[in-house]
Design a protein around this motif. Structure first.
Motif, PDB file in Angstrom:
ATOM      1  N   HIS A  24     -51.299  10.622  15.535  1.00 17.38           N
ATOM      2  CA  HIS A  24     -52.342  10.544  16.565  1.00 17.38           C
ATOM      3  C   HIS A  24     -52.688   9.070  16.785  1.00 17.38           C
ATOM      4  O   HIS A  24     -52.379   8.206  15.947  1.00 17.38           O
ATOM      5  N   ILE A  78     -54.400  17.174  19.990  1.00 19.31           N
ATOM      6  CA  ILE A  78     -55.401  16.245  19.452  1.00 19.31           C
ATOM      7  C   ILE A  78     -54.965  14.822  19.794  1.00 19.31           C
ATOM      8  O   ILE A  78     -53.918  14.346  19.353  1.00 19.31           O
ATOM      9  N   LEU A 100     -60.504  14.907  19.833  1.00 16.48           N
ATOM     10  CA  LEU A 100     -60.369  14.028  18.681  1.00 16.48           C
ATOM     11  C   LEU A 100     -60.614  14.795  17.388  1.00 16.48           C
ATOM     12  O   LEU A 100     -61.330  15.803  17.372  1.00 16.48           O
ATOM     13  N   SER A 101     -60.036  14.306  16.284  1.00 14.69           N
ATOM     14  CA  SER A 101     -60.316  14.845  14.947  1.00 14.69           C
ATOM     15  C   SER A 101     -61.175  13.849  14.181  1.00 14.69           C
ATOM     16  O   SER A 101     -60.949  12.636  14.251  1.00 14.69           O
ATOM     17  N   TYR A 102     -62.119  14.386  13.407  1.00 15.07           N
ATOM     18  CA  TYR A 102     -63.038  13.514  12.680  1.00 15.07           C
ATOM     19  C   TYR A 102     -63.671  14.254  11.511  1.00 15.07           C
ATOM     20  O   TYR A 102     -63.981  15.448  11.590  1.00 15.07           O
ATOM     21  N   LEU A 134     -55.035   6.158  16.266  1.00 17.11           N
ATOM     22  CA  LEU A 134     -56.008   5.919  15.200  1.00 17.11           C
ATOM     23  C   LEU A 134     -57.170   5.091  15.740  1.00 17.11           C
ATOM     24  O   LEU A 134     -56.961   4.018  16.330  1.00 17.11           O
ATOM     25  N   PRO A 174     -53.950  14.283   8.965  1.00 11.75           N
ATOM     26  CA  PRO A 174     -53.743  14.536  10.398  1.00 11.75           C
ATOM     27  C   PRO A 174     -53.447  16.016  10.639  1.00 11.75           C
ATOM     28  O   PRO A 174     -52.971  16.708   9.750  1.00 11.75           O
ATOM     29  N   THR A 175     -53.703  16.484  11.840  1.00 14.00           N
ATOM     30  CA  THR A 175     -53.348  17.860  12.195  1.00 14.00           C
ATOM     31  C   THR A 175     -51.938  17.926  12.780  1.00 14.00           C
ATOM     32  O   THR A 175     -51.358  19.007  12.840  1.00 14.00           O
ATOM     33  N   ASN A 222     -47.648  10.074   9.397  1.00  9.30           N
ATOM     34  CA  ASN A 222     -49.083  10.300   9.573  1.00  9.30           C
ATOM     35  C   ASN A 222     -49.718   9.220  10.437  1.00  9.30           C
ATOM     36  O   ASN A 222     -50.649   9.486  11.200  1.00  9.30           O
ATOM     37  N   TRP A 228     -57.583  10.312  16.077  1.00  7.85           N
ATOM     38  CA  TRP A 228     -58.091  10.583  14.721  1.00  7.85           C
ATOM     39  C   TRP A 228     -59.034   9.442  14.366  1.00  7.85           C
ATOM     40  O   TRP A 228     -58.648   8.268  14.392  1.00  7.85           O
ATOM     41  N   GLY A 262     -60.174  20.545  11.213  1.00  7.59           N
ATOM     42  CA  GLY A 262     -58.734  20.527  10.963  1.00  7.59           C
ATOM     43  C   GLY A 262     -58.233  21.901  10.582  1.00  7.59           C
ATOM     44  O   GLY A 262     -58.451  22.890  11.288  1.00  7.59           O
TER      45      GLY A 262
END
Length: 729
Positions: free
Chosen positions: A509, A488, A474-476, A511, A482-483, A505, A491, A455
């Motif tokens: 993204h 992205i 993806l973010s993890y 989820l 969140p970014t 939030n 999440w 992030g």
């Protein structure tokens, strides 16, 4: 002493020469006295300029500031004096005053093509973080003055701010060809090599210089920064202290010294240095961001928020470092609303995308697949929480279906780093690469999915993903918010983590919730045997081993309430940032001000090894999770050492990290939904008395038999998610 005063022109000339001689010899008091009396008797522009220079060289910045303001109103048409004042205001980064100083000439058609005026207009644009516009100004100056070294250095700065490091290096090398002996240029070249990650080449350039050259301000500044990267923080701090004492007006030394002290786990000293730096450059964005972060860590959230609001007012953030600092600080302490953070991130992303030459990856994936190419992208794949949690995932991947690439942007190499490298399909180090170089390299791999793990945390390179080099990103794991970036796609979390998100939030993204919890830790061998030293008498003891920046006023108030309701208990606070006596006293004062008898407060600084840290859990009975920024690694450590953690399931991911771990470990009874429940759980634990070895062993057994300790479970859930995303892309 000066015994008589000028009556003739010859007298004035003689006294002026006397003042200059005293100034050059370092007899600043005498020089100041003579200049001041000369000016009082017969205000001469040369004396006024010389006195201003004396104030600046002796670090009397407030005097210098008042001096220039006073005489600008009198010598308002003097081009030389206005340029001199503009130079001072530039050094102090007083942007509005630079603009006001040069405005009469900017508005005057006679000065339309004046290169000195253009230079300051370019510098103003740099300070306003508008490097693209500034670059156009300096390129225009270069056409008229192709051999102006300072201008080529300004061009290099612009390219560096635009993350075009190759172009910046060419600008500096061109300047060096013009003047081979200018060590400022050499210092900038060393700095740029550091920023691009070529520490070996930077160190080689330093070592090629003479001892005298290395002691110059420019080279010493660059070498101190190299020492910081090499994690030789003590030597870096010593060098920066010398530079601060020698060159007080340069705010960069104060900023760098503050970073060194912070790395040395001396937050109190770091905070004081930031404040000193701001006396020199009160409007410097780097120092103001550092101050905002430091104030937030000290619990002064209102002040921190105001600095941040002032810094973003009527301004679009282009600089990645400032953007990351702002997002991280504001998410951690809820300083700005999600709608504000979302807007800031979207503008930064749009600007970054416009500046990039890269286009989004439009690769289409056939729904029938044999191999899925996935990459994990992080600077923390080492002995860091991210690295420790990721080991199991990489190890348990089905290597017949998944090719797991590791894209490392960090600089730390250790045993965990080697373990991850061994289990991965391919390891790639992109440390020091520009965002465009990162994009290009990732794009060449033909990946199906990329999972970023940082992030906006320190050293993250999410800026390299803005143009979407991979179809699914993806973010993890590594960033608890969140970014907000369109680049992205999703999440990854779980039902508990995402259980109380703000609407902004929640919609930032897609989820993706993992059924058994979004984390797992199955390396029981990392933890020593449980032993409580039961023969050692002590009171029932609550404890927190979280970083002391999480000791918010809200946290301290809640814990003091618990202590007052459990009169024979003690509270142990241990943190890596409590090595300074003054920082310990600051924390004691906070607890005292909330009504705790600090004789019941035990403060423990950092211990030397991970094993000693873990064994210290034997000295507490119940761990208290801070709010609103809860623990994750510390919660994992506590429960694996048989110590339960009381957690408040708060708002946002950042307030539910511990709750998620506890829930999926089958320890839901330790999760509170409000302050009163948190207090009640603590009182109940206190009434049950100190925890025995058997109690601790039983808790460890529960954890080890839960989904949280099942690394294969987590990897299987992630693989199912990845397959579904690729099939439906």
């Amino acid at each position: 002493m000066v015994t008589c005063w000028a009556k003739t022109l010859e007298d004035y000339t003689s006294l002026r020469q006397e003042a200059l001689a005293a100034h050059q010899k370092g007899d600043y008091k005498r020089a100041e006295t003579i200049y001041s009396k000369l000016i009082a008797s017969n205000a001469n522009i040369d004396d006024i300029i010389n006195l201003g220079a004396l104030f600046r060289s002796t670090g009397q910045f407030q005097k210098a500031h008042s001096h220039y303001q006073k005489w600008l109103s009198i010598f308002n048409k003097s081009f030389i004096f206005r340029m001199n004042a503009a130079n001072f205001f530039c050094e102090m980064q007083l942007v509005e005053e630079v603009e006001a100083t040069i405005k009469p000439f900017v508005d005057n058609p006679k000065f339309n093509n004046n290169l000195d005026i253009a230079k300051y207009q370019g510098k103003i644009l740099i300070y306003k973080r508008k490097p693209s516009e500034a670059l156009k100004v300096f390129e225009m100056i270069a056409e008229a003055k192709p051999r102006c070294v300072d201008n080529w250095m300004d061009i290099g700065v612009c390219y560096s701010l635009l993350n075009k490091n190759d172009d910046a290096l060419k600008a500096y090398e061109h300047a060096q060809q013009i003047d081979k002996n200018d060590l400022r240029i050499t210092g900038n070249r060393i700095t740029l090599l550091r920023l691009t990650g070529d520490i070996i080449k930077a160190r080689g350039l330093i070592n090629s210089l003479t001892k005298e050259e290395r002691e110059s301000d420019s080279i010493a500044t660059a070498e101190a920064a190299i020492l910081h990267v090499e994690k030789n923080y003590l030597l870096a701090a010593k060098l920066n202290i010398q530079l601060c004492n020698k060159k007080q007006i340069n705010w960069i030394h104060w900023r760098n010294l503050a970073a060194d002290l912070r790395a040395l786990r001396q937050p109190y000293a770091s905070h004081k240095i930031i404040q000193k730096g701001l006396l020199i450059a009160p409007n410097n964005s780097d120092l103001l961001q550092a101050l905002a972060h430091s104030l937030a860590e000290r619990g002064q959230h209102k002040k921190s928020k105001q600095i941040i609001l002032d810094s973003i007012k009527n301004r679009t953030i282009e600089n990645s470092c400032i953007m990351f600092h702002l997002q991280c600080t504001c998410s951690g302490y809820h300083l700005l609303e999600p709608v504000q953070l979302n807007e800031i991130a979207k503008k930064w992303e749009a600007n970054s995308r416009r500046a990039s030459k890269c286009m989004p990856n439009s690769k289409k994936k056939n729904k029938i697949f044999d191999i899925i190419k996935i990459a994990y992208f992080s600077s923390d794949l080492c002995n860091h929480p991210v690295g420790r949690f990721m080991r199991s995932i990489i190890k348990n991947h089905n290597k017949k279906i998944f090719k797991a690439y590791i894209i490392d942007t960090g600089s730390k190499y250790d045993e965990i780093n080697e373990q991850i490298k061994k289990e991965s399909f391919h390891w790639i180090n992109l440390k020091g690469q520009t965002s465009e170089q990162i994009d290009k390299h990732i794009r060449s791999l033909g990946l199906d999915i990329l999972v970023e793990l940082g992030g906006y945390t320190n050293l993250s390179r999410i800026d390299g993903l803005i143009s979407k080099p991979v179809p699914i990103q993806l973010s993890y794991l590594g960033y608890p918010a969140p970014t907000y970036l369109e680049a992205i796609d999703g999440w990854i979390g779980d039902e508990i983590i995402f259980g109380s998100l703000d609407p902004v939030n929640r919609s930032a993204h897609n989820l993706y919730k993992l059924n058994g919890g979004y984390m797992a830790y199955d390396s029981i061998k990392d933890f020593p045997a449980i032993s409580t030293r039961e023969n050692k008498p002590r009171r029932f003891r609550f404890g927190s081993f979280n970083h002391n920046r999480k000791l918010t006023s809200q946290t301290i108030k809640l814990w003091v309430n618990i202590m007052n309701l459990t009169p024979s208990s003690e509270l142990m606070i241990k943190s890596v940032s409590l090595s300074e006596k003054k920082e310990q006293e600051r924390v004691r004062t906070q607890f005292r001000d909330h009504g705790l008898d600090t004789k019941r407060l035990i403060i423990v600084p950092e211990v030397t090894t991970q094993e000693k840290h873990l064994k210290m859990y034997s000295d507490i009975d119940v761990a208290l999770d801070p709010i609103p920024y809860g623990g994750a690694t510390t919660t994992c450590d506590a429960i694996m050492m048989g110590v339960p953690v009381i957690s408040l399931a708060g708002p946002e991911m950042i307030g539910r990290l511990s709750s998620s771990i506890l829930y999926y470990c089958g320890l839901g009874k330790w999760i509170a939904s409000n302050d009163q429940e948190y207090i009640n759980i603590a009182i109940y634990a206190y009434l049950n008395g100190k925890r025995s070895n058997a109690d601790r062993e039983e808790l460890r057994k529960i954890v080890c038999n839960s989904p949280f300790a099942d690394g294969k479970r987590l990897t299987n859930e992630l693989e199912t998610l990845y397959k579904n995303l690729v099939e439906n892309y």
